[in-house]
Each structure stands twice: as C-alpha cells, then as structure tokens.
Design a protein around this motif. Structure first.
Motif, PDB file in Angstrom:
ATOM      1  N   TYR A   5      -5.830   2.369  -2.054  1.00  0.00           N
ATOM      2  CA  TYR A   5      -6.881   1.532  -1.709  1.00  0.00           C
ATOM      3  C   TYR A   5      -6.606   0.613  -0.996  1.00  0.00           C
ATOM      4  CZ  TYR A   5      -9.385   5.175  -4.831  1.00  0.00           C
ATOM      5  OH  TYR A   5      -9.587   6.257  -5.483  1.00  0.00           O
ATOM      6  N   ASP A   6      -5.727  -0.169  -1.537  1.00  0.00           N
ATOM      7  CA  ASP A   6      -5.006  -1.435  -0.706  1.00  0.00           C
ATOM      8  C   ASP A   6      -4.626  -1.257   0.686  1.00  0.00           C
ATOM      9  OD1 ASP A   6      -4.296  -4.142  -1.009  1.00  0.00           O
ATOM     10  OD2 ASP A   6      -2.172  -3.492  -0.623  1.00  0.00           O
ATOM     11  N   LYS A   7      -4.053  -0.108   0.993  1.00  0.00           N
ATOM     12  CA  LYS A   7      -3.532   0.337   2.117  1.00  0.00           C
ATOM     13  C   LYS A   7      -4.995   0.610   3.219  1.00  0.00           C
ATOM     14  CE  LYS A   7       1.229   1.894   1.554  1.00  0.00           C
ATOM     15  NZ  LYS A   7       1.869   2.958   1.334  1.00  0.00           N
ATOM     16  N   ILE A   8      -5.900   1.219   2.568  1.00  0.00           N
ATOM     17  CA  ILE A   8      -7.069   1.820   3.148  1.00  0.00           C
ATOM     18  C   ILE A   8      -7.949   0.281   3.833  1.00  0.00           C
ATOM     19  CG2 ILE A   8      -9.208   2.610   3.015  1.00  0.00           C
ATOM     20  CD1 ILE A   8      -8.270   4.740   1.183  1.00  0.00           C
ATOM     21  N   SER A   9      -7.628  -1.075   2.589  1.00  0.00           N
ATOM     22  CA  SER A   9      -8.383  -1.744   3.160  1.00  0.00           C
ATOM     23  C   SER A   9      -7.750  -2.815   4.120  1.00  0.00           C
ATOM     24  CB  SER A   9      -8.275  -2.902   1.654  1.00  0.00           C
ATOM     25  OG  SER A   9      -8.984  -3.967   2.055  1.00  0.00           O
ATOM     26  N   LYS A  10      -6.384  -2.821   4.005  1.00  0.00           N
ATOM     27  CA  LYS A  10      -5.465  -3.356   5.310  1.00  0.00           C
ATOM     28  C   LYS A  10      -5.521  -2.490   6.514  1.00  0.00           C
ATOM     29  CE  LYS A  10      -1.930  -5.017   2.278  1.00  0.00           C
ATOM     30  NZ  LYS A  10      -0.393  -5.145   1.961  1.00  0.00           N
ATOM     31  N   PHE A  39      -8.627  -0.767   7.436  1.00  0.00           N
ATOM     32  CA  PHE A  39      -9.931  -1.422   8.152  1.00  0.00           C
ATOM     33  C   PHE A  39      -9.665  -2.774   8.766  1.00  0.00           C
ATOM     34  CE2 PHE A  39     -11.942   1.921   5.531  1.00  0.00           C
ATOM     35  CZ  PHE A  39     -12.392   2.671   6.608  1.00  0.00           C
ATOM     36  N   LYS A  40      -9.206  -3.690   7.994  1.00  0.00           N
ATOM     37  CA  LYS A  40      -8.757  -5.124   8.786  1.00  0.00           C
ATOM     38  C   LYS A  40      -8.157  -5.130  10.078  1.00  0.00           C
ATOM     39  CE  LYS A  40      -9.039  -7.389   4.119  1.00  0.00           C
ATOM     40  NZ  LYS A  40      -8.348  -8.298   3.174  1.00  0.00           N
ATOM     41  N   LYS A  52      -6.982  -8.472  10.913  1.00  0.00           N
ATOM     42  CA  LYS A  52      -5.742  -8.447  10.620  1.00  0.00           C
ATOM     43  C   LYS A  52      -4.682  -7.922  11.722  1.00  0.00           C
ATOM     44  CE  LYS A  52      -2.482  -7.007   6.584  1.00  0.00           C
ATOM     45  NZ  LYS A  52      -2.317  -8.336   6.421  1.00  0.00           N
TER      46      LYS A  52
END
Length: 435
Positions: A204-209, A211-212, A218
């Motif tokens: 999920y952390d990579k998914i969040s990054k 989207f940013k 980002k």
C-alpha cells in the motif's frame, strides 16, 4: 624501434604486436623472419622463435597459439611472476622473459575461451564462472595492464634508454536507461496493471507513492536525470547514456515507449548536450534486423547518427553479436563485462579493437570494457550500500594505479529505489574521489 623476429608472421601476431607496441606504448616496431638481418640490426631486438639467440637479445619463447589457424582448447597452467598471475611459461626459462606475453595477452584480450564449447547461463550468456580469470582468482585484476608494465620494465633493464608512452587515467561514468520513469509516461493501461499488482501484494505504501507521482505531488523516483546533471557539472564529468528503445514490451524490456513525447525529449536533450548511445533490447543479440530497426528508431528520435552501444542484460555472443553491431554501423561497444559479478572480463582496463578469431582479422569495432555495475552489487553479489561504496573505490583505484580507464555502469532506476542509502552511494563515491 623494436625489431621482433618470428618464424612466421601471422594475423594473430600482427594484431597483438600492434596492440602492445603501437596502441599501448606508442613505440615503432617491425616484424621480421630474416634472422641474418635480425642478428646484425641495432636497437631493441626481441626473439620470438623456439630457439634462444645469445647477445643483446630479449628471448621470448613462443607457444603455438599465435601460429595456429583454427580454434583449439589450450593447455594452461598458471604460475606467479612478481606476485602476478601468468601462463604460457617458457619451458627453458633461462635467459628468457619468463612467459609468452604475446600469446597470453591474445588469449585474454580476444576472449578466446568464449569461442570454445561452454555452458550458457540462463540468459544465454557466457558464464563468468567458466573463465580462466574466475578459476585462477584474477577476475578483479587488470592482468594485461600489469603484464605490459612488467614487460616494459624488463626491456628497460636490458636497454636503459627504452621508454614508453604513459596512458592518462580516465573515469567515464555511463548509465543504462532501461526504464526512464517509474510511473510517469507509462500510460493508463500499464499503470493500472501495476496498481493491481501492488494491491495483490498489499504494498500500500508504493500505491500511495504512485498516486502522489501521478497527481504531481511527488517526483517520479526514476527521474533523477537533473540530479545527475548537477553532479556531472560539479565534478567536470562527461557521462554517456545508453537508451533502451524497444518497440514491444517483453519480460525483459520494460522501457517507456520510444514514441512517448517526454521520452523523446529526454533522448534529444542528451543527444544535443553530449552524445546518445543505444541499449539494444534483450532479443537483439542474434537478431541483426531488430538491432538495425532499434538503431534507426533512436537515430530518428535523437536526430543524430548513433555509433555507440551496450547490450541490454549484457547479452552478447562471440562473434555473432559483434559482427551484427559492425554491420549496423556501431563503432564503439561497451558490453565487455559480466552481468553477475564485477571485474575485468578481458583482463584489461583500456579500450582496444576487437579481433574476430574465427575470421582471423582485426576489426574497426572498438571495445570499451567496464569493471563495475551497480546491479551486480545489488542482485548478485548482494552487497550492502557501504560495501558497494568500497567496491566502487576499489575498482576506481585499481584502474587509476595502472593508468587505465574506469568505466562504471549505473542505472537511473536503481538509484531511484526506496532504499535511501542506495541513493547516496554514487554521490558519496563522486565526492570521495574528487576530494
């Protein structure tokens, strides 16, 4: 002037004599088969025949390798000479330079063993573990450079007025642009597939990054080209970028589509600033048609003729791949290194012209060997960032100590990984060597 006596002048001997005397030492030389002229000549004389000649003559007892016309397995037994590994030792030993430096250099430089039957690795490449260098633990040493210095010192001990040209040490940073961007410029379908893949692995952390990045909040982690530009400017370095422009995505070719506007802008920027080079895709190593198509495409994008190349995955086979590159118009080739371990594949750290052993001819294809690649340290040698830094320093100093050329191979996407320590390794290395 160096006069070298031989029973027979062969293409192999001509090639290696030119490599040593002219390309490395910048010394005039002449090959002769006339023993009478040889015995009465002035200057430095090297006898490369089976029988020793007394007097002010340097005797090097030749093995059969340079006088053969076909490719045969060679009997090789190594020994130590002043702490340096050597082979093709003189049988008589007395009054001779201790080994046949001409044949030994030819064997390593031409990659003679790669023409012999061997087992391929999973990518159909020559397996470095089968090499003479790996078996005798000199893979991390530029053996030919050391031999040439030993030979020059030996000649000077016999002829004190002898002097050679000293090469200047050079550092050449190179980059393989396998994937220019992680999220940007990939298109809706590819990014959607990537998101579902990450979701299935609960990353999920990579998914969040992701989207940013896609929303502009980002920076794309693989887009570190401006940062590299700043480092090159700061340390006065001339880099070389190899671009992968495969039209079709495969398991091994995951580049941004070459027709993407941002990708084309990136290529043109570097082609205009310095020079762009091609990174032929995974399936080009025995496919001349595909190689030429990709080279033409990159030339259309760059607006420049492409002369430099390095194979993707370092996937090449001798002599076929090199012949195809020559036919495609490539003049400078940068694949001479291993894709699993760092070291000197040809046991030499400067550029040299490729000799086609099957056709027995020197070509105009210039080989630029590298000895360090970041992916080797990460995926195969499994070094820590600190160990990778020390590895960089080691190979840099090793090349510098023999006045050679240190070519490093980096990947923009590996410098854009989630591990911040890997991001710092290269910058810390550049800072260290310029202090």
């Amino acid at each position: 002037m160096i006069l070298l006596l031989t029973d027979t002048i062969t293409p192999r001997l001509q090639y290696i004599a030119e490599f040593i005397f002219e390309e490395n030492w910048n010394v005039d030389y002449l090959l002769t088969t006339d023993i009478k002229d040889f015995k009465t000549a002035d200057g430095i004389r090297i006898n490369y025949t089976p029988e020793a000649i007394p007097g002010d003559v340097i005797n090097v007892q030749g093995s059969r390798l340079l006088f053969e016309k076909k490719i045969y397995p060679q009997y090789i037994k190594t020994f130590e000479l002043n702490g340096v590994t050597a082979f093709f030792k003189n049988k008589k030993g007395i009054g001779h330079f201790p080994f046949d430096i001409f044949s030994a250099t030819f064997y390593l430089l031409t990659r003679y063993e790669e023409y012999l039957p061997h087992t391929k690795d999973k990518y159909e490449r020559y397996d470095c573990q089968q090499s003479l260098a790996a078996a005798n633990r000199f893979l991390r040493i530029p053996l030919i450079n050391l031999w040439l210095q030993l030979f020059a010192d030996y000649i000077k001990s016999k002829f004190p007025g002898f002097s050679i040209k000293q090469n200047d040490f050079r550092f050449s940073p190179t980059y393989d642009v396998d994937v220019a961007y992680d999220w940007l410029n990939k298109g809706f379908i590819r990014n959607t597939g990537k998101l579902f893949s990450l979701l299935s692995r609960q990353e999920y952390d990579k998914i969040s990054k992701g989207f940013k990045v896609l929303s502009g909040k980002k920076k794309d982690p693989f887009d570190n080209f401006k940062q590299l530009d700043q480092l090159h400017h700061q340390y006065n370095l001339l880099p070389l970028y190899f671009f992968l422009v495969a039209k079709n995505l495969t398991k091994y070719d995951r580049n941004v589509a070459p027709m993407n506007d941002e990708m084309q802008t990136l290529v043109r920027r570097y082609a205009k600033k310095m020079e762009a080079a091609i990174h032929p895709s995974f399936f080009t190593f025995q496919n001349e048609k595909l190689l030429k198509e990709e080279k033409f495409l990159l030339e259309e994008i760059a607006g420049e003729t492409i002369y430099k190349s390095r194979q993707h995955y370092l996937r090449f086979t001798l002599p076929e791949t090199y012949r195809n590159l020559i036919d495609a118009g490539i003049k400078d080739e940068y694949s001479m290194g291993y894709g699993t371990v760092n070291g000197f594949r040809a046991s030499y750290t400067n550029s040299f012209f490729w000799y086609d052993v099957e056709r027995e001819e020197k070509t105009n294809l210039k080989i630029h060997p590298f000895c360090y690649m970041d992916s080797n340290t990460i995926f195969h040698e499994k070094l820590t960032p600190g160990q990778a830094f020390e590895e960089l320093i080691y190979f840099y100093n090793t090349c510098k100590n023999v006045n050679g050329t240190f070519i490093s191979v980096m990947h923009n996407h590996l410098m854009g990984t989630d591990n911040p320590k890997w991001k710092d390794v290269y910058e810390n290395f550049l800072t260290a060597i310029h202090k």
